[in-house]
Design an enzyme around this catalytic site. Structure first.
Site, short mmCIF file in Angstrom:
data_model
loop_
_atom_site.label_atom_id
_atom_site.label_comp_id
_atom_site.label_asym_id
_atom_site.label_seq_id
_atom_site.Cartn_x
_atom_site.Cartn_y
_atom_site.Cartn_z
N CYS A 120 0.83 -1.21 0.00
CA CYS A 120 0.00 0.00 0.00
C CYS A 120 0.87 1.26 0.00
O CYS A 120 1.32 1.72 1.06
CB CYS A 120 -0.93 -0.01 1.22
N CYS B 178 -0.59 4.14 2.05
CA CYS B 178 -0.44 4.05 3.51
C CYS B 178 1.01 4.27 3.93
O CYS B 178 1.27 4.91 4.95
CB CYS B 178 -0.85 2.67 4.02
N ASP B 179 1.95 3.74 3.18
CA ASP B 179 3.33 3.66 3.66
C ASP B 179 4.33 4.55 2.93
O ASP B 179 5.48 4.65 3.36
CB ASP B 179 3.81 2.20 3.58
#
Ligand code: NAP
Length: 320
Positions: free
Chosen positions: A133, A136-137
């Site tokens: 992701c 997200c990261d």
């Protein structure tokens, strides 16, 4: 807990089904599942969902859909369905907290999950440099080097997103031509941070407690090399989340649920929509369209059931 309509999954298919079922006064229950908002909620920017001239963040799009359905009476449960029994009516579901949920009609919108590379180091270094992701990261890779694996829309879309943060990005692809849409290819080829490693596969992810590199094999020459990197983002397709339904619903050879063009499965009252049936389009907009169909079908199914039950009751009270 009993609901007329239960929807498993909360991506665009599940949430659109919730909106339509809620507007049909069915007070649907959405069981959110492992990934609330579905895969779209982990996507950085969605530029091809109609109605958003400048695009919209994936999380925001899913969040809006959820709120919109809630406004008409959709209910949400944070749980994962661990077992289903479709052999009896109402259909029976058991969640991870042991709760039993029953449903007169069921809409399956469990989507698909990122396919893993299946190489040494991948599991061990998950969340220690291996991520599925970028949204997200990505932030954690500010100023660092990363490797993206794959040649489809996801690899390029998410790779381009990562270039906001990283200093250098290598896309490792097993062929010498990309599957991604031309517009994304153009953007990737002209991005100075991106270079391609063609005809190559990742054979191992290296590092003790965090990713330090990948071992790559060139499929044409057989040459093995090490690419130093701080992160690895595999984007090599998806597998449908259908293990719950094995032996109860018909699945195709790749594990996708078989449903007709009206989202109906072989069991009346069970409908399937979105990536869990679709291995061709897999777009938020097509999933949303199918969610709409599934909710309308569920509404008609329930009306027919009620009509049949009323007729039976009338017959039972009519003197012979
Ligand atoms: P995809 O289109 O199936 O592409 C997967 C990529 O991974 C392909 O390039 C494939 O190589 C490669 N691959 C598959 N298995 C591999 C393996 N074991 N090892 C190495 N490489 C492997 O999947 P996706 O990119 O996740 O996209 C899924 C769907 O979502 C598509 O329909 C896509 O259009 C859609 N999507 C759209 C957007 C957008 O419109 N902006 C963004 C993201 C996703 P080959 O090319 O050699 O097969």
């Amino acid at each position: 807990m009993h609901s007329k309509v239960v929807i498993i999954g909360s991506g665009p298919a599940g949430l659109t089904a919730a909106l339509y079922a809620a507007r049909a006064n069915l007070e649907p229950l959405v069981i959110r599942g492992l990934q609330p908002g579905g895969l779209i909620a982990t996507t950085s920017e969605v530029e091809n969902y109609p109605g958003f001239v400048e695009g919209i963040g994936g999380f925001e799009l899913a969040d809006n859909m959820e709120k919109q359905a809630a406004r008409f009476g959709a209910r949400y449960m944070d749980a994962i369905v661990e077992r289903v029994d479709l052999s009896q009516r109402p259909f029976r579901l058991i969640t991870d907290s042991g709760e039993e949920v029953t449903a007169d009609a069921l809409i399956i919108a469990t989507g698909a999950s990122p396919r893993k590379l299946g190489v040494p180091g991948e599991e061990r270094l998950a969340n220690r440099g291996v991520s599925y992701c970028a949204t997200c990261d990505g932030f954690f890779f500010r100023g660092k080097k990363v490797v993206v694996v794959g040649g489809g829309n996801s690899a390029l879309d998410e790779g381009l997103f990562l270039t906001r943060y990283v200093s250098e990005l290598k896309i490792v692809h097993r062929r010498d031509a990309l599957r991604a849409d031309p517009i994304l290819q153009e953007r990737a080829f002209s991005n100075p941070k991106i270079t391609f490693v063609w005809n190559s596969i990742v054979e191992e992810i290296l590092g003790d407690d965090k990713v330090t590199g990948v071992r790559v094999r060139n499929l044409k020459t057989g040459e093995v090399s090490i690419i130093e990197t701080d992160g690895v983002f595999p984007y090599i397709g998806h597998i449908p989340n259908t293990s719950l339904f094995k032996g109860q619903l018909e699945l195709d050879e790749n594990g996708y649920i078989i449903a007709d063009h009206r989202t109906r499965t072989a069991i009346s009252g069970v409908f399937a929509a979105g990536d869990v049936v679709d291995h061709i389009y897999r777009q938020a907009i097509t999933a949303a369209g199918e969610g709409c169909k599934a909710a309308m079908e569920a509404t008609w199914f329930l009306s027919e059931q009620e009509h049949a039950a009323r007729k039976l009751a009338e017959l039972a009270t009519t003197p012979a």
